[in-house]
Scaffold this motif. Structure first.
Motif, PDB file in Angstrom:
ATOM      1  N   SER A  79      -2.355 -13.392 -38.414  1.00 12.23           N
ATOM      2  CA  SER A  79      -1.852 -14.750 -38.684  1.00 12.23           C
ATOM      3  C   SER A  79      -0.490 -14.786 -39.376  1.00 12.23           C
ATOM      4  O   SER A  79       0.229 -15.774 -39.258  1.00 12.23           O
ATOM      5  CB  SER A  79      -2.851 -15.510 -39.560  1.00 12.23           C
ATOM      6  OG  SER A  79      -4.074 -15.668 -38.915  1.00 12.23           O
ATOM      7  N   LEU A  80      -0.162 -13.754 -40.124  1.00 11.30           N
ATOM      8  CA  LEU A  80       1.089 -13.801 -40.900  1.00 11.30           C
ATOM      9  C   LEU A  80       2.128 -12.767 -40.479  1.00 11.30           C
ATOM     10  O   LEU A  80       3.231 -12.744 -41.024  1.00 11.30           O
ATOM     11  CB  LEU A  80       0.785 -13.611 -42.397  1.00 11.30           C
ATOM     12  CG  LEU A  80      -0.077 -14.686 -43.054  1.00 11.30           C
ATOM     13  CD1 LEU A  80      -0.287 -14.357 -44.544  1.00 11.30           C
ATOM     14  CD2 LEU A  80       0.556 -16.066 -42.915  1.00 11.30           C
TER      15      LEU A  80
ATOM     16  N   THR B  72      -4.935 -11.797 -42.201  1.00 10.00           N
ATOM     17  CA  THR B  72      -3.809 -10.860 -42.105  1.00 10.00           C
ATOM     18  C   THR B  72      -4.113  -9.490 -42.717  1.00 10.00           C
ATOM     19  O   THR B  72      -5.059  -9.334 -43.511  1.00 10.00           O
ATOM     20  CB  THR B  72      -2.568 -11.477 -42.805  1.00 10.00           C
ATOM     21  OG1 THR B  72      -1.428 -10.669 -42.557  1.00 10.00           O
ATOM     22  CG2 THR B  72      -2.769 -11.588 -44.315  1.00 10.00           C
ATOM     23  N   LYS B  73      -3.273  -8.524 -42.350  1.00 12.66           N
ATOM     24  CA  LYS B  73      -3.242  -7.231 -43.047  1.00 12.66           C
ATOM     25  C   LYS B  73      -1.834  -6.979 -43.580  1.00 12.66           C
ATOM     26  O   LYS B  73      -1.443  -5.844 -43.808  1.00 12.66           O
ATOM     27  CB  LYS B  73      -3.622  -6.088 -42.092  1.00 12.66           C
ATOM     28  CG  LYS B  73      -5.079  -6.053 -41.664  1.00 12.66           C
ATOM     29  CD  LYS B  73      -5.391  -4.742 -40.945  1.00 12.66           C
ATOM     30  CE  LYS B  73      -6.810  -4.713 -40.432  1.00 12.66           C
ATOM     31  NZ  LYS B  73      -6.901  -5.096 -39.013  1.00 12.66           N
ATOM     32  N   THR B  74      -1.074  -8.057 -43.736  1.00 12.30           N
ATOM     33  CA  THR B  74       0.299  -7.920 -44.230  1.00 12.30           C
ATOM     34  C   THR B  74       0.411  -8.505 -45.639  1.00 12.30           C
ATOM     35  O   THR B  74      -0.571  -9.017 -46.189  1.00 12.30           O
ATOM     36  CB  THR B  74       1.298  -8.691 -43.328  1.00 12.30           C
ATOM     37  OG1 THR B  74       1.151 -10.104 -43.585  1.00 12.30           O
ATOM     38  CG2 THR B  74       1.040  -8.414 -41.854  1.00 12.30           C
ATOM     39  N   ASP B  75       1.631  -8.478 -46.154  1.00 11.95           N
ATOM     40  CA  ASP B  75       1.887  -9.179 -47.418  1.00 11.95           C
ATOM     41  C   ASP B  75       2.993 -10.223 -47.219  1.00 11.95           C
ATOM     42  O   ASP B  75       3.762 -10.508 -48.134  1.00 11.95           O
ATOM     43  CB  ASP B  75       2.241  -8.197 -48.542  1.00 11.95           C
ATOM     44  CG  ASP B  75       3.428  -7.316 -48.204  1.00 11.95           C
ATOM     45  OD1 ASP B  75       3.964  -7.421 -47.072  1.00 11.95           O
ATOM     46  OD2 ASP B  75       3.840  -6.518 -49.065  1.00 11.95           O
ATOM     47  N   ASN B  76       3.038 -10.781 -46.017  1.00  8.34           N
ATOM     48  CA  ASN B  76       4.069 -11.784 -45.687  1.00  8.34           C
ATOM     49  C   ASN B  76       3.655 -13.171 -46.188  1.00  8.34           C
ATOM     50  O   ASN B  76       3.245 -14.028 -45.406  1.00  8.34           O
ATOM     51  CB  ASN B  76       4.290 -11.826 -44.166  1.00  8.34           C
ATOM     52  CG  ASN B  76       4.816 -10.513 -43.624  1.00  8.34           C
ATOM     53  OD1 ASN B  76       5.407  -9.724 -44.354  1.00  8.34           O
ATOM     54  ND2 ASN B  76       4.593 -10.266 -42.343  1.00  8.34           N
ATOM     55  N   VAL B  77       3.770 -13.381 -47.473  1.00  9.37           N
ATOM     56  CA  VAL B  77       3.256 -14.635 -48.041  1.00  9.37           C
ATOM     57  C   VAL B  77       4.352 -15.516 -48.660  1.00  9.37           C
ATOM     58  O   VAL B  77       4.044 -16.516 -49.311  1.00  9.37           O
ATOM     59  CB  VAL B  77       2.161 -14.358 -49.105  1.00  9.37           C
ATOM     60  CG1 VAL B  77       0.951 -13.725 -48.446  1.00  9.37           C
ATOM     61  CG2 VAL B  77       2.698 -13.500 -50.241  1.00  9.37           C
TER      62      VAL B  77
ATOM     63  N   VAL C 245      -6.290 -18.139 -47.206  1.00 11.02           N
ATOM     64  CA  VAL C 245      -5.579 -16.960 -46.711  1.00 11.02           C
ATOM     65  C   VAL C 245      -6.521 -15.761 -46.835  1.00 11.02           C
ATOM     66  O   VAL C 245      -6.989 -15.449 -47.931  1.00 11.02           O
ATOM     67  CB  VAL C 245      -4.287 -16.708 -47.520  1.00 11.02           C
ATOM     68  CG1 VAL C 245      -3.417 -15.691 -46.796  1.00 11.02           C
ATOM     69  CG2 VAL C 245      -3.519 -18.007 -47.740  1.00 11.02           C
ATOM     70  N   SER C 246      -6.803 -15.139 -45.710  1.00  8.43           N
ATOM     71  CA  SER C 246      -7.790 -14.053 -45.713  1.00  8.43           C
ATOM     72  C   SER C 246      -7.134 -12.704 -45.459  1.00  8.43           C
ATOM     73  O   SER C 246      -6.197 -12.606 -44.660  1.00  8.43           O
ATOM     74  CB  SER C 246      -8.823 -14.278 -44.608  1.00  8.43           C
ATOM     75  OG  SER C 246      -9.634 -15.371 -44.910  1.00  8.43           O
ATOM     76  N   TRP C 247      -7.664 -11.702 -46.118  1.00 12.45           N
ATOM     77  CA  TRP C 247      -7.201 -10.347 -45.861  1.00 12.45           C
ATOM     78  C   TRP C 247      -8.338  -9.491 -45.319  1.00 12.45           C
ATOM     79  O   TRP C 247      -9.465  -9.546 -45.842  1.00 12.45           O
ATOM     80  CB  TRP C 247      -6.660  -9.716 -47.152  1.00 12.45           C
ATOM     81  CG  TRP C 247      -5.215 -10.042 -47.362  1.00 12.45           C
ATOM     82  CD1 TRP C 247      -4.134  -9.313 -46.934  1.00 12.45           C
ATOM     83  CD2 TRP C 247      -4.676 -11.194 -48.019  1.00 12.45           C
ATOM     84  NE1 TRP C 247      -2.962  -9.949 -47.276  1.00 12.45           N
ATOM     85  CE2 TRP C 247      -3.265 -11.099 -47.942  1.00 12.45           C
ATOM     86  CE3 TRP C 247      -5.242 -12.296 -48.642  1.00 12.45           C
ATOM     87  CZ2 TRP C 247      -2.419 -12.064 -48.481  1.00 12.45           C
ATOM     88  CZ3 TRP C 247      -4.403 -13.261 -49.179  1.00 12.45           C
ATOM     89  CH2 TRP C 247      -3.007 -13.136 -49.099  1.00 12.45           C
TER      90      TRP C 247
ATOM     91  N   HIS D   9      -2.278   1.435 -38.951  1.00 15.44           N
ATOM     92  CA  HIS D   9      -0.867   1.794 -38.940  1.00 15.44           C
ATOM     93  C   HIS D   9       0.031   0.567 -39.061  1.00 15.44           C
ATOM     94  O   HIS D   9      -0.239  -0.472 -38.462  1.00 15.44           O
ATOM     95  CB  HIS D   9      -0.559   2.573 -37.666  1.00 15.44           C
ATOM     96  CG  HIS D   9      -1.519   3.721 -37.458  1.00 15.44           C
ATOM     97  ND1 HIS D   9      -1.423   4.900 -38.156  1.00 15.44           N
ATOM     98  CD2 HIS D   9      -2.618   3.835 -36.687  1.00 15.44           C
ATOM     99  CE1 HIS D   9      -2.426   5.700 -37.804  1.00 15.44           C
ATOM    100  NE2 HIS D   9      -3.172   5.079 -36.914  1.00 15.44           N
ATOM    101  N   PHE D  10       1.081   0.731 -39.838  1.00  9.74           N
ATOM    102  CA  PHE D  10       2.111  -0.307 -40.082  1.00  9.74           C
ATOM    103  C   PHE D  10       1.612  -1.461 -40.962  1.00  9.74           C
ATOM    104  O   PHE D  10       2.359  -2.403 -41.208  1.00  9.74           O
ATOM    105  CB  PHE D  10       2.662  -0.897 -38.765  1.00  9.74           C
ATOM    106  CG  PHE D  10       3.288   0.127 -37.864  1.00  9.74           C
ATOM    107  CD1 PHE D  10       4.452   0.777 -38.234  1.00  9.74           C
ATOM    108  CD2 PHE D  10       2.712   0.444 -36.650  1.00  9.74           C
ATOM    109  CE1 PHE D  10       5.036   1.730 -37.403  1.00  9.74           C
ATOM    110  CE2 PHE D  10       3.284   1.391 -35.814  1.00  9.74           C
ATOM    111  CZ  PHE D  10       4.444   2.028 -36.194  1.00  9.74           C
ATOM    112  N   THR D  11       0.379  -1.430 -41.402  1.00 13.06           N
ATOM    113  CA  THR D  11      -0.120  -2.527 -42.236  1.00 13.06           C
ATOM    114  C   THR D  11       0.315  -2.332 -43.688  1.00 13.06           C
ATOM    115  O   THR D  11       0.732  -1.234 -44.079  1.00 13.06           O
ATOM    116  CB  THR D  11      -1.654  -2.588 -42.216  1.00 13.06           C
ATOM    117  OG1 THR D  11      -2.166  -1.376 -42.785  1.00 13.06           O
ATOM    118  CG2 THR D  11      -2.178  -2.737 -40.787  1.00 13.06           C
ATOM    119  N   ALA D  12       0.186  -3.395 -44.472  1.00 10.94           N
ATOM    120  CA  ALA D  12       0.420  -3.266 -45.912  1.00 10.94           C
ATOM    121  C   ALA D  12      -0.726  -2.448 -46.525  1.00 10.94           C
ATOM    122  O   ALA D  12      -1.855  -2.485 -46.019  1.00 10.94           O
ATOM    123  CB  ALA D  12       0.468  -4.655 -46.540  1.00 10.94           C
TER     124      ALA D  12
END
Lengths: 186, 386
Positions: free
Chosen positions: B156-157, B185-190, B206-208, B221-224
């Protein structure tokens, strides 16, 4: 590279073609020798060998060892190398089943452990209570079933009593615990 | 000139379908990725599709698709219920897909089979149509609660620094009282979310996706990192949002108990459990045909070498005792943090609900609906009907 003679015979006898043939011919000499020993003793069909090698390949990948290492494990060598030829020829099916069981237990250790313990418990219950406990298909679910056959009212009474006794048994508790992934009861 | 926000997973190539050329999102993305090669297509078909490209193996095509972004318009039905899986209990989530495909690269990701035939990453540029479709449905049924997620076919992010999509979604959901938006998400784009601290009105969760550290490090791979994800979660909590956690997929590995216990401990060192809207728990599962893809693309991963069997929904899953063991352990560890934590199981059997949660599945899925409105006037939950 010269193809292992036992493997070569197997490929011809079973008319193995295509991807599986290429896969076998691509094996290094040591692995071909291990496969050659298997096919000369077990005389499997092409599909049966494919099944064995699939499990062995998975084990090798998971444990970071070679396929030859897996096929040369003591348990397999004991099965395929220690019998004299006369015994071998009369026990091929049984030997194949044992090699397959060993590889299954290596590939799926937890499944094999649980299945083995459940089978032992079912046997104990049948012997002690005279009742046949059926497990859920594929061990999925939490429902056991018991089928009974009674020729008389007395038979029903005896089976009813056996069911009562079974319901208090450690064996029944352990079956449920195993299905639910709980540790076996002491 | 470099991108506005640097990410190692940004596409190297952007393809633009004819009808998307003049859309605002297209222009925004291209302006923010000045180093990417831009090509204008004559139609919106995927150049890496199975039909258009028969020489490459599926795994090679899928990997190539990870670095190409196709911008097109979506013409289908935007809003639908999560397909769930047969013979398993569903949590009644609605989904919209602002795109398809993810530049992150988790070894277990089901998109490897779901999008195998059309692997190029896609974003739909007609976002106003997406909002319109949601609006039409939720306005027509004001008594019904719609919990809507955007994280089924994309993270989502993951694209938000390029698209600013959340700056449209979050205020839109804030205006619709019978909706809750889940951004997964698995990012930190917040950054955009934090900036909208006065606009979300509690209607966005917002879910992780979270996991044991060894799993996030070796398979996602490539995730936060887990720490980066939780630092981002702390930021959105500070901005007034509630968060969700998805312990999915739980993986059976040597030391799994320590791995999951430590992950839970570390998460709740940073996160106030009272700000958690819901937590899902589920184990590794994937379509059988994905196994080859996983092995070819991630030869060092041992996930495909676990004790999985084909289940009734045609997915490979751990056999039941292992699944229950994993789920019960994580469930109990979470409940030890706070018995009030709203935990549910995703795509599990009724037997699993009975054994792990001690309750009936229907009550469980309804709980999710109820907790999604915690602190707000309760809209009566309904079973999903299309």
């Amino acid at each position: 590279m010269e193809v292992n003679s036992a493997l070569q015979s197997f490929l011809q006898d079973r008319q193995v073609e295509g991807e599986f043939r290429a896969q076998l011919l691509a094996l290094d000499a040591g692995t071909q020798a291990a496969v050659g020993q298997l096919v000369s003793v077990l005389a499997p069909s092409a599909n049966a060998l494919r099944e064995l090698l699939s499990m062995a390949t998975d084990v090798a990948a998971r444990d970071r060892v070679t396929l030859q290492d897996v096929l040369s494990e003591r348990e397999i060598l004991t099965l395929v190398a220690d019998l004299d030829s006369q015994q071998r020829s009369s026990n091929k099916k049984q030997l194949f089943a044992e090699v397959k069981q060993h590889l299954f237990a290596r590939r799926y250790p937890e499944v094999a452990r649980v299945q083995s313990r459940l089978a032992a418990l079912q046997k104990e219950i049948a012997t002690r209570f005279g009742l046949r406990v059926e497990l859920p298909p594929e061990l999925e679910g939490d429902t056991l079933s018991v089928s009974i056959k009674a020729r008389s009212v007395d038979d029903f009474a005896k089976l009813g009593a056996a069911m009562q006794e079974l319901s208090r048994s450690q064996q029944l508790r352990e079956i449920y615990a195993l299905l639910k992934g709980e540790e076996g009861l002491q | 000139m470099s991108a506005v926000v640097e990410r190692s997973y940004w596409p190297q190539r952007i393809l633009v379908a004819p009808e998307s050329v003049d859309d605002a999102m297209t222009k925004r993305i291209i302006s923010r990725l000045p180093d990417a090669a831009v090509e204008y297509l004559s139609d919106d078909s995927d150049p890496l599709s199975e039909k258009n490209n028969k020489t490459l193996r599926d795994s090679e095509r899928f990997s190539q698709g990870k670095r190409t972004l196709l911008l097109s318009r979506y013409r289908g039905s935007w809003l639908r219920t999560c397909p769930g899986t047969s013979d398993h209990v569903c949590c009644n989530l609605w989904i919209v897909n602002p795109g398809a495909g993810c530049p992150l690269d988790c070894s277990y990701c089901y998109l490897q089979s779901y999008l195998a035939r059309n692997p190029t990453l896609r974003l739909y540029t007609n976002t106003q149509d997406l909002l319109g479709a949601i609006s039409e449905r939720v306005v027509a049924e004001p008594e019904r609660l719609f919990r809507i997620g955007t994280g089924e076919l994309i993270d989502s992010l993951v694209w938000d620094p390029l698209t600013d999509a959340t700056t449209e979604l979050v205020p839109f959901f804030a205006r619709n009282e019978n909706t809750v938006l889940e951004l997964k998400t698995k990012t930190d784009n917040v950054a955009n979310l934090v900036a909208m601290k006065d606009e979300h009105k509690g209607n966005t969760v917002v879910s992780w996706s979270v996991n044991a550290r060894s799993v996030t490090q070796s398979e996602e791979h490539f995730t936060a990192t887990l720490d980066q994800r939780m630092a981002a979660a702390a930021q959105v909590i500070d901005a007034g949002y509630r968060i969700g956690l998805h312990f999915d997929p739980l993986v059976y590995f040597d030391g799994w108990q320590d791995g999951y216990r430590e992950a839970i401990r570390d998460i709740f060192k940073v996160i106030d459990p009272k700000r958690v809207a819901w937590i899902s728990v589920s184990t590794l599962r994937y379509k059988k045909e994905m196994q080859t893809m996983m092995r070819e693309r991630f030869p060092s991963s041992s996930l495909a070498l676990g004790e999985q069997f084909l289940a009734s929904d045609n997915k490979l899953r751990y056999f039941q005792p292992i699944r229950f063991k994993l789920e019960r352990f994580v469930w109990d560890e979470l409940k030890a943090v706070g018995a009030y934590l709203p935990v549910y199981m995703c795509m599990e059997t009724a037997a699993a609900w009975r054994e792990v949660s001690g309750g009936s599945p229907v009550a469980g899925s309804e709980l999710v609906e109820i907790f999604s409105r915690r602190g707000k006037p309760l809209v009566k939950p309904q079973q999903t009907q299309i």
